[in-house]
Design a protein around this motif. Structure first.
Motif, PDB file in Angstrom:
ATOM      1  N   PRO A   1      52.440  54.167  68.752  1.00 21.85           N
ATOM      2  CA  PRO A   1      51.094  53.583  68.678  1.00 21.85           C
ATOM      3  C   PRO A   1      49.989  54.570  69.062  1.00 21.85           C
ATOM      4  O   PRO A   1      48.930  54.565  68.448  1.00 21.85           O
ATOM      5  CB  PRO A   1      51.145  52.419  69.672  1.00 21.85           C
ATOM      6  CG  PRO A   1      52.598  52.094  69.817  1.00 21.85           C
ATOM      7  CD  PRO A   1      53.337  53.385  69.613  1.00 21.85           C
ATOM      8  N   SER A   2      50.234  55.439  70.056  1.00 24.80           N
ATOM      9  CA  SER A   2      49.184  56.391  70.456  1.00 24.80           C
ATOM     10  C   SER A   2      48.947  57.418  69.344  1.00 24.80           C
ATOM     11  O   SER A   2      47.812  57.856  69.133  1.00 24.80           O
ATOM     12  CB  SER A   2      49.514  57.081  71.780  1.00 24.80           C
ATOM     13  OG  SER A   2      50.639  57.919  71.668  1.00 24.80           O
ATOM     14  N   ASN A   3      49.978  57.787  68.607  1.00 31.16           N
ATOM     15  CA  ASN A   3      49.826  58.712  67.488  1.00 31.16           C
ATOM     16  C   ASN A   3      49.021  58.044  66.371  1.00 31.16           C
ATOM     17  O   ASN A   3      48.101  58.644  65.802  1.00 31.16           O
ATOM     18  CB  ASN A   3      51.192  59.150  66.995  1.00 31.16           C
ATOM     19  CG  ASN A   3      51.188  60.374  66.098  1.00 31.16           C
ATOM     20  OD1 ASN A   3      52.216  61.002  65.921  1.00 31.16           O
ATOM     21  ND2 ASN A   3      50.062  60.717  65.493  1.00 31.16           N
ATOM     22  N   ALA A   4      49.342  56.797  66.058  1.00 31.38           N
ATOM     23  CA  ALA A   4      48.600  56.061  65.032  1.00 31.38           C
ATOM     24  C   ALA A   4      47.123  55.952  65.412  1.00 31.38           C
ATOM     25  O   ALA A   4      46.238  56.187  64.578  1.00 31.38           O
ATOM     26  CB  ALA A   4      49.212  54.673  64.835  1.00 31.38           C
ATOM     27  N   GLU A   5      46.853  55.624  66.671  1.00 30.47           N
ATOM     28  CA  GLU A   5      45.461  55.509  67.136  1.00 30.47           C
ATOM     29  C   GLU A   5      44.738  56.842  67.009  1.00 30.47           C
ATOM     30  O   GLU A   5      43.565  56.882  66.621  1.00 30.47           O
ATOM     31  CB  GLU A   5      45.424  55.026  68.582  1.00 30.47           C
ATOM     32  CG  GLU A   5      45.840  53.575  68.743  1.00 30.47           C
ATOM     33  CD  GLU A   5      46.055  53.179  70.192  1.00 30.47           C
ATOM     34  OE1 GLU A   5      45.636  53.922  71.109  1.00 30.47           O
ATOM     35  OE2 GLU A   5      46.656  52.114  70.411  1.00 30.47           O
ATOM     36  N   ALA A   6      45.415  57.944  67.331  1.00 35.86           N
ATOM     37  CA  ALA A   6      44.791  59.262  67.220  1.00 35.86           C
ATOM     38  C   ALA A   6      44.389  59.544  65.775  1.00 35.86           C
ATOM     39  O   ALA A   6      43.285  60.010  65.504  1.00 35.86           O
ATOM     40  CB  ALA A   6      45.741  60.347  67.736  1.00 35.86           C
ATOM     41  N   ILE A   7      45.280  59.263  64.844  1.00 33.22           N
ATOM     42  CA  ILE A   7      44.978  59.503  63.435  1.00 33.22           C
ATOM     43  C   ILE A   7      43.800  58.655  62.969  1.00 33.22           C
ATOM     44  O   ILE A   7      42.946  59.116  62.215  1.00 33.22           O
ATOM     45  CB  ILE A   7      46.223  59.279  62.564  1.00 33.22           C
ATOM     46  CG1 ILE A   7      47.261  60.371  62.867  1.00 33.22           C
ATOM     47  CG2 ILE A   7      45.871  59.265  61.079  1.00 33.22           C
ATOM     48  CD1 ILE A   7      48.637  60.126  62.253  1.00 33.22           C
ATOM     49  N   LEU A   8      43.726  57.416  63.452  1.00 30.71           N
ATOM     50  CA  LEU A   8      42.599  56.555  63.066  1.00 30.71           C
ATOM     51  C   LEU A   8      41.264  57.054  63.604  1.00 30.71           C
ATOM     52  O   LEU A   8      40.205  56.696  63.086  1.00 30.71           O
ATOM     53  CB  LEU A   8      42.858  55.119  63.507  1.00 30.71           C
ATOM     54  CG  LEU A   8      43.998  54.411  62.739  1.00 30.71           C
ATOM     55  CD1 LEU A   8      44.272  53.047  63.343  1.00 30.71           C
ATOM     56  CD2 LEU A   8      43.670  54.299  61.251  1.00 30.71           C
TER      57      LEU A   8
END
Length: 157
Positions: A143-150
């Motif tokens: 989830p933290s990786n997904a948030e970073a990309i967003l």
């Protein structure tokens, strides 16, 4: 001790979103977890290692892309000033000293002119793909990786 008498991992790491000006994002698949797609990540080698050096080293080790100081892409590696703190996945706790349960992850972006073919370390990653940023976020396991990309659009200035 950690794996094969290796020193324990330092619970301070980087996550580098490698992307193009068109917001295409590079994802790599973990060798030890098929289906686990992620950006470049990695821990400091020693407590005093500067975070930008950790980020450039991990990008080189995991993709073969040179972005260390003195290379043409050095100015394209940028800290985002965001730190995530999260629980270390239980399957990786043995890599850290006893009692270490959380990691601090510092976000960086690396803008490359166009999608490149990465050179993967087969013991770490088995596949790669470039995806539009929203699709890349959806494909991430973390989830933290997904948030970073967003967050990518706000760091592209």
């Amino acid at each position: 001790m950690g794996d094969q008498a290796r020193p324990f991992k330092i619970p301070e790491s980087v996550l580098v979103v490698v992307h193009t000006p068109r917001r295409e994002v590079l994802l790599i698949e973990r060798a030890d977890a098929p289906g686990f797609w992620q950006s470049v990540t990695g821990s400091k080698d020693h407590p005093d290692e500067p975070l930008a050096l950790t980020a450039a080293r991990e990008v080189w080790e995991e993709t073969g892309i040179h972005c260390a100081e003195g290379t043409p892409l050095a100015q394209c590696l940028r800290p985002w000033g965001i730190v995530n703190e999260y629980d270390i996945y239980p399957r990786y706790l043995h890599r850290y000293a006893p009692g270490v349960l959380r990691n601090r992850e510092h976000l960086f972006g690396l803008c490359v002119p166009e999608p490149v073919t990465p050179v993967l370390s087969p013991r770490e990653h088995t596949a790669w793909r470039w995806l539009p940023w929203r699709e890349a976020a959806d494909a991430c396991y973390s989830p933290s990786n997904a948030e970073a990309i967003l967050l990518l659009p706000q760091f592209m200035g």
